[in-house]
Scaffold this motif. Structure first.
Motif, PDB file in Angstrom:
ATOM      1  N   PHE A 181       2.860   0.295 -18.127  1.00  0.00           N
ATOM      2  CA  PHE A 181       1.931   1.033 -18.975  1.00  0.00           C
ATOM      3  C   PHE A 181       0.533   1.068 -18.375  1.00  0.00           C
ATOM      4  CE2 PHE A 181       0.745  -3.186 -20.335  1.00  0.00           C
ATOM      5  CZ  PHE A 181      -0.557  -3.076 -20.793  1.00  0.00           C
ATOM      6  N   MET A 182       0.268   0.194 -17.398  1.00  0.00           N
ATOM      7  CA  MET A 182      -1.020   0.203 -16.717  1.00  0.00           C
ATOM      8  C   MET A 182      -1.217   1.469 -15.891  1.00  0.00           C
ATOM      9  SD  MET A 182      -2.993  -2.542 -17.125  1.00  0.00           S
ATOM     10  CE  MET A 182      -2.928  -4.241 -17.701  1.00  0.00           C
ATOM     11  N   SER A 183      -0.146   2.250 -15.727  1.00  0.00           N
ATOM     12  CA  SER A 183      -0.254   3.478 -14.924  1.00  0.00           C
ATOM     13  C   SER A 183      -1.138   4.518 -15.577  1.00  0.00           C
ATOM     14  CB  SER A 183       1.144   4.071 -14.684  1.00  0.00           C
ATOM     15  OG  SER A 183       1.750   4.458 -15.907  1.00  0.00           O
ATOM     16  N   HIS A 184      -1.631   4.252 -16.794  1.00  0.00           N
ATOM     17  CA  HIS A 184      -2.549   5.213 -17.411  1.00  0.00           C
ATOM     18  C   HIS A 184      -3.783   5.416 -16.551  1.00  0.00           C
ATOM     19  CE1 HIS A 184      -4.450   1.452 -18.898  1.00  0.00           C
ATOM     20  NE2 HIS A 184      -5.566   2.143 -18.838  1.00  0.00           N
ATOM     21  N   ILE A 185      -4.074   4.450 -15.675  1.00  0.00           N
ATOM     22  CA  ILE A 185      -5.211   4.614 -14.776  1.00  0.00           C
ATOM     23  C   ILE A 185      -4.988   5.783 -13.823  1.00  0.00           C
ATOM     24  CG2 ILE A 185      -4.343   3.070 -12.959  1.00  0.00           C
ATOM     25  CD1 ILE A 185      -7.187   2.052 -12.620  1.00  0.00           C
ATOM     26  N   LEU A 186      -3.708   6.094 -13.536  1.00  0.00           N
ATOM     27  CA  LEU A 186      -3.385   7.213 -12.655  1.00  0.00           C
ATOM     28  C   LEU A 186      -3.355   8.535 -13.404  1.00  0.00           C
ATOM     29  CD1 LEU A 186      -0.350   5.543 -10.824  1.00  0.00           C
ATOM     30  CD2 LEU A 186      -2.701   5.682  -9.970  1.00  0.00           C
ATOM     31  N   LEU A 187      -3.062   8.480 -14.702  1.00  0.00           N
ATOM     32  CA  LEU A 187      -2.814   9.698 -15.470  1.00  0.00           C
ATOM     33  C   LEU A 187      -3.942  10.075 -16.426  1.00  0.00           C
ATOM     34  CD1 LEU A 187       0.931   8.992 -16.348  1.00  0.00           C
ATOM     35  CD2 LEU A 187       0.055  10.428 -14.508  1.00  0.00           C
ATOM     36  N   LYS A 188      -5.000   9.274 -16.462  1.00  0.00           N
ATOM     37  CA  LYS A 188      -6.079   9.538 -17.417  1.00  0.00           C
ATOM     38  C   LYS A 188      -6.658  10.933 -17.230  1.00  0.00           C
ATOM     39  CE  LYS A 188      -8.729   6.175 -18.751  1.00  0.00           C
ATOM     40  NZ  LYS A 188      -8.696   6.117 -20.231  1.00  0.00           N
ATOM     41  N   TYR A 189      -6.813  11.368 -15.977  1.00  0.00           N
ATOM     42  CA  TYR A 189      -7.349  12.716 -15.723  1.00  0.00           C
ATOM     43  C   TYR A 189      -6.492  13.769 -16.420  1.00  0.00           C
ATOM     44  CZ  TYR A 189      -8.449  17.044 -13.281  1.00  0.00           C
ATOM     45  OH  TYR A 189      -8.773  18.353 -13.004  1.00  0.00           O
ATOM     46  N   ARG A 200       3.802  13.350 -10.039  1.00  0.00           N
ATOM     47  CA  ARG A 200       4.662  14.526  -9.867  1.00  0.00           C
ATOM     48  C   ARG A 200       5.601  14.684 -11.064  1.00  0.00           C
ATOM     49  NH1 ARG A 200       9.643  15.981  -7.803  1.00  0.00           N
ATOM     50  NH2 ARG A 200       9.674  17.984  -6.700  1.00  0.00           N
ATOM     51  N   LYS A 201       6.131  13.564 -11.550  1.00  0.00           N
ATOM     52  CA  LYS A 201       7.025  13.632 -12.707  1.00  0.00           C
ATOM     53  C   LYS A 201       6.275  14.150 -13.926  1.00  0.00           C
ATOM     54  CE  LYS A 201      10.095  10.847 -15.601  1.00  0.00           C
ATOM     55  NZ  LYS A 201      10.645   9.490 -15.862  1.00  0.00           N
ATOM     56  N   TYR A 202       5.043  13.706 -14.087  1.00  0.00           N
ATOM     57  CA  TYR A 202       4.250  14.181 -15.226  1.00  0.00           C
ATOM     58  C   TYR A 202       4.025  15.688 -15.129  1.00  0.00           C
ATOM     59  CZ  TYR A 202       0.252  15.264 -18.139  1.00  0.00           C
ATOM     60  OH  TYR A 202      -0.575  15.855 -19.050  1.00  0.00           O
ATOM     61  N   ILE A 203       3.653  16.151 -13.943  1.00  0.00           N
ATOM     62  CA  ILE A 203       3.327  17.569 -13.764  1.00  0.00           C
ATOM     63  C   ILE A 203       4.550  18.452 -13.963  1.00  0.00           C
ATOM     64  CG2 ILE A 203       2.552  19.288 -12.077  1.00  0.00           C
ATOM     65  CD1 ILE A 203       0.730  17.149 -10.899  1.00  0.00           C
ATOM     66  N   THR A 204       5.710  17.999 -13.451  1.00  0.00           N
ATOM     67  CA  THR A 204       6.900  18.856 -13.452  1.00  0.00           C
ATOM     68  C   THR A 204       7.731  18.759 -14.728  1.00  0.00           C
ATOM     69  OG1 THR A 204       8.164  17.115 -12.321  1.00  0.00           O
ATOM     70  CG2 THR A 204       7.078  18.787 -10.944  1.00  0.00           C
ATOM     71  N   SER A 205       7.616  17.659 -15.467  1.00  0.00           N
ATOM     72  CA  SER A 205       8.523  17.476 -16.604  1.00  0.00           C
ATOM     73  C   SER A 205       7.839  17.447 -17.966  1.00  0.00           C
ATOM     74  CB  SER A 205       9.319  16.172 -16.435  1.00  0.00           C
ATOM     75  OG  SER A 205       8.462  15.045 -16.428  1.00  0.00           O
ATOM     76  N   THR A 206       6.523  17.356 -17.999  1.00  0.00           N
ATOM     77  CA  THR A 206       5.847  17.300 -19.300  1.00  0.00           C
ATOM     78  C   THR A 206       5.907  18.665 -19.975  1.00  0.00           C
ATOM     79  OG1 THR A 206       4.341  15.595 -18.513  1.00  0.00           O
ATOM     80  CG2 THR A 206       3.683  16.805 -20.487  1.00  0.00           C
ATOM     81  N   LEU A 218       0.830  -1.207   0.000  1.00  0.00           N
ATOM     82  CA  LEU A 218       0.000   0.000   0.000  1.00  0.00           C
ATOM     83  C   LEU A 218       0.862   1.255   0.000  1.00  0.00           C
ATOM     84  CD1 LEU A 218      -2.835   1.212   0.144  1.00  0.00           C
ATOM     85  CD2 LEU A 218      -2.685   1.082   2.633  1.00  0.00           C
ATOM     86  N   LEU A 219       1.885   1.274   0.861  1.00  0.00           N
ATOM     87  CA  LEU A 219       2.779   2.431   0.912  1.00  0.00           C
ATOM     88  C   LEU A 219       3.566   2.573  -0.389  1.00  0.00           C
ATOM     89  CD1 LEU A 219       4.173   2.094   4.560  1.00  0.00           C
ATOM     90  CD2 LEU A 219       2.550   3.805   3.706  1.00  0.00           C
ATOM     91  N   GLY A 220       4.040   1.444  -0.922  1.00  0.00           N
ATOM     92  CA  GLY A 220       4.786   1.491  -2.172  1.00  0.00           C
ATOM     93  C   GLY A 220       3.936   1.984  -3.328  1.00  0.00           C
ATOM     94  N   CYS A 221       2.682   1.549  -3.377  1.00  0.00           N
ATOM     95  CA  CYS A 221       1.771   1.994  -4.434  1.00  0.00           C
ATOM     96  C   CYS A 221       1.529   3.499  -4.337  1.00  0.00           C
ATOM     97  CB  CYS A 221       0.451   1.235  -4.339  1.00  0.00           C
ATOM     98  SG  CYS A 221      -0.761   1.693  -5.588  1.00  0.00           S
ATOM     99  N   ALA A 222       1.280   3.980  -3.119  1.00  0.00           N
ATOM    100  CA  ALA A 222       1.037   5.405  -2.927  1.00  0.00           C
ATOM    101  C   ALA A 222       2.271   6.231  -3.301  1.00  0.00           C
ATOM    102  CB  ALA A 222       0.639   5.674  -1.477  1.00  0.00           C
ATOM    103  N   ALA A 273       2.917   6.061  -7.142  1.00  0.00           N
ATOM    104  CA  ALA A 273       1.877   6.825  -7.837  1.00  0.00           C
ATOM    105  C   ALA A 273       2.142   8.321  -7.700  1.00  0.00           C
ATOM    106  CB  ALA A 273       0.504   6.476  -7.281  1.00  0.00           C
ATOM    107  N   PHE A 274       2.542   8.737  -6.503  1.00  0.00           N
ATOM    108  CA  PHE A 274       2.865  10.149  -6.275  1.00  0.00           C
ATOM    109  C   PHE A 274       4.036  10.588  -7.147  1.00  0.00           C
ATOM    110  CE2 PHE A 274       5.555  13.267  -4.066  1.00  0.00           C
ATOM    111  CZ  PHE A 274       4.656  14.326  -3.961  1.00  0.00           C
ATOM    112  N   ILE A 275       5.075   9.750  -7.208  1.00  0.00           N
ATOM    113  CA  ILE A 275       6.259  10.067  -8.021  1.00  0.00           C
ATOM    114  C   ILE A 275       5.871  10.161  -9.500  1.00  0.00           C
ATOM    115  CG2 ILE A 275       8.490   9.200  -8.807  1.00  0.00           C
ATOM    116  CD1 ILE A 275       8.840   7.993  -5.992  1.00  0.00           C
ATOM    117  N   LYS A 276       5.029   9.228  -9.948  1.00  0.00           N
ATOM    118  CA  LYS A 276       4.612   9.202 -11.350  1.00  0.00           C
ATOM    119  C   LYS A 276       3.851  10.481 -11.708  1.00  0.00           C
ATOM    120  CE  LYS A 276       4.235   6.242 -14.952  1.00  0.00           C
ATOM    121  NZ  LYS A 276       5.247   5.281 -15.435  1.00  0.00           N
TER     122      LYS A 276
END
Length: 314
Positions: free
Chosen positions: A243-251, A25-31, A13-17, A20-23
């Motif tokens: 690639f399943m992380s699209h569930i986190l980034l779809k928004y 944050r990386k999208y927001i700061t580097s895209t 649970l902690l690892g997932c959170a 997910a936060f790193i993923k």
């Protein structure tokens, strides 16, 4: 050993959170700033969305305040997330396989949320052995669990077969794609076996969530359920890094790319990002763009006669 099982759950649970936060944050700061492709209709255009219109249809739109209808965004996003509307409209054969897969995920995730609420009720004194309400909730969870597991199995196997049989999908499919779909199908299979081999899957799952929240590390009496949950722990860690992380980034994909229509002339933040991007050094060495690899940024290139033609002539 049973204590290790619960500890693995906490770590997952902690690892997932964390991942997910790193993923995100990386999208927001580097895209980088994306190029507008005019992907209309945009749902927050309100009535204009019906004909694919835009606020830019109005005369002197740059002098008027743009009012976005965010309920339109919400409705469109829910239709896409819950029903995969775009796939249904544009790729029906794929939808018949991917929708059951996603429906299985929704069922199991929804059941997990209900189990957390049930655990809170149990912590407040509600007894599953005497509560009619919890008996009904357990029945609902049992239904959601079996439907979710069967959908994961059928959808996962169906998607694997689709990738193997469709020339277009097979070209772009990697071993990771097959592994991810396979492990989800296996997760569903272990859940199905546990469901049919125990008196109540919901009771097992409820006891696990309750014990985890109260730090009561006792055996659940089902090796099949333990195996099922260990695979679930692995998936919690695995999803955010694949690639399943699209569930986190779809928004973000929808709001920042597909539906983002803020005009540059009305956004100081966007102007600043563009000015920053123009200062990036040009590393291309093609004959049409900085062929001598001079120390130039994009402003220099844009004001010095580049790009050149195919022969390298300005």
């Amino acid at each position: 050993m049973i204590t290790l099982f619960y500890l693995l759950g906490y770590l997952a649970l902690l690892g997932c959170a964390a991942t997910a936060f790193i993923k995100i944050r990386k999208y927001i700061t580097s895209t980088p700033t994306h190029i507008r492709w005019e992907l209309y209709p945009i749902p927050h255009e309100g009535p204009r969305a019906k004909h694919g219109g835009s606020y830019m249809e109005e005369t002197e739109w740059w002098d008027k305040k743009h009012h976005a209808y965010h309920l339109g965004d919400l409705a469109a996003l829910l239709m896409e997330v819950l029903f995969l509307e775009a796939t249904f409209k544009h790729n029906r054969p794929l939808w018949y396989r991917t929708y059951p897969f996603h429906l299985g995920l929704y069922m199991l995730m929804g059941g997990a949320i209900i189990l957390i609420l049930v655990a809170i009720l149990r912590m407040c004194g509600m007894d599953p052995a005497t509560s009619t309400f919890l008996w009904l909730v357990y029945g609902l969870i049992n239904i959601m669990s079996i439907v979710g597991c069967l959908c994961l199995i059928g959808g996962g196997v169906g998607l694997i077969m689709r990738r193997l049989s469709d020339p277009g999908l097979r070209t772009f499919s990697t071993p990771e794609h097959y592994f991810d779909l396979g492990i989800f199908a296996f997760f569903g299979l272990t859940g199905f076996i546990t469901w049919i081999s125990n008196e109540s899957f919901a009771a097992l799952a409820s006891d696990f969530v309750y014990n985890a929240l109260t730090f009561n590390f006792v055996s659940l009496g089902s090796g099949g359920f333990v195996l099922h949950m260990v695979i679930g722990f692995f998936l919690m860690l695995w999803i955010p890094i694949t690639f399943m992380s699209h569930i986190l980034l779809k928004y973000f994909f929808y709001h920042d790319i597909r539906w983002e229509d803020v005009a540059t002339c009305t956004s100081k933040k966007r102007q600043e990002k563009i000015m920053e991007a123009l200062q990036y050094k040009v590393t291309w060495a093609g004959p049409h763009m900085n062929p001598n690899q001079e120390d130039k940024n994009w402003v220099d290139i844009a004001t010095s006669g580049y790009p050149a033609n195919e022969k390298g002539e300005k």
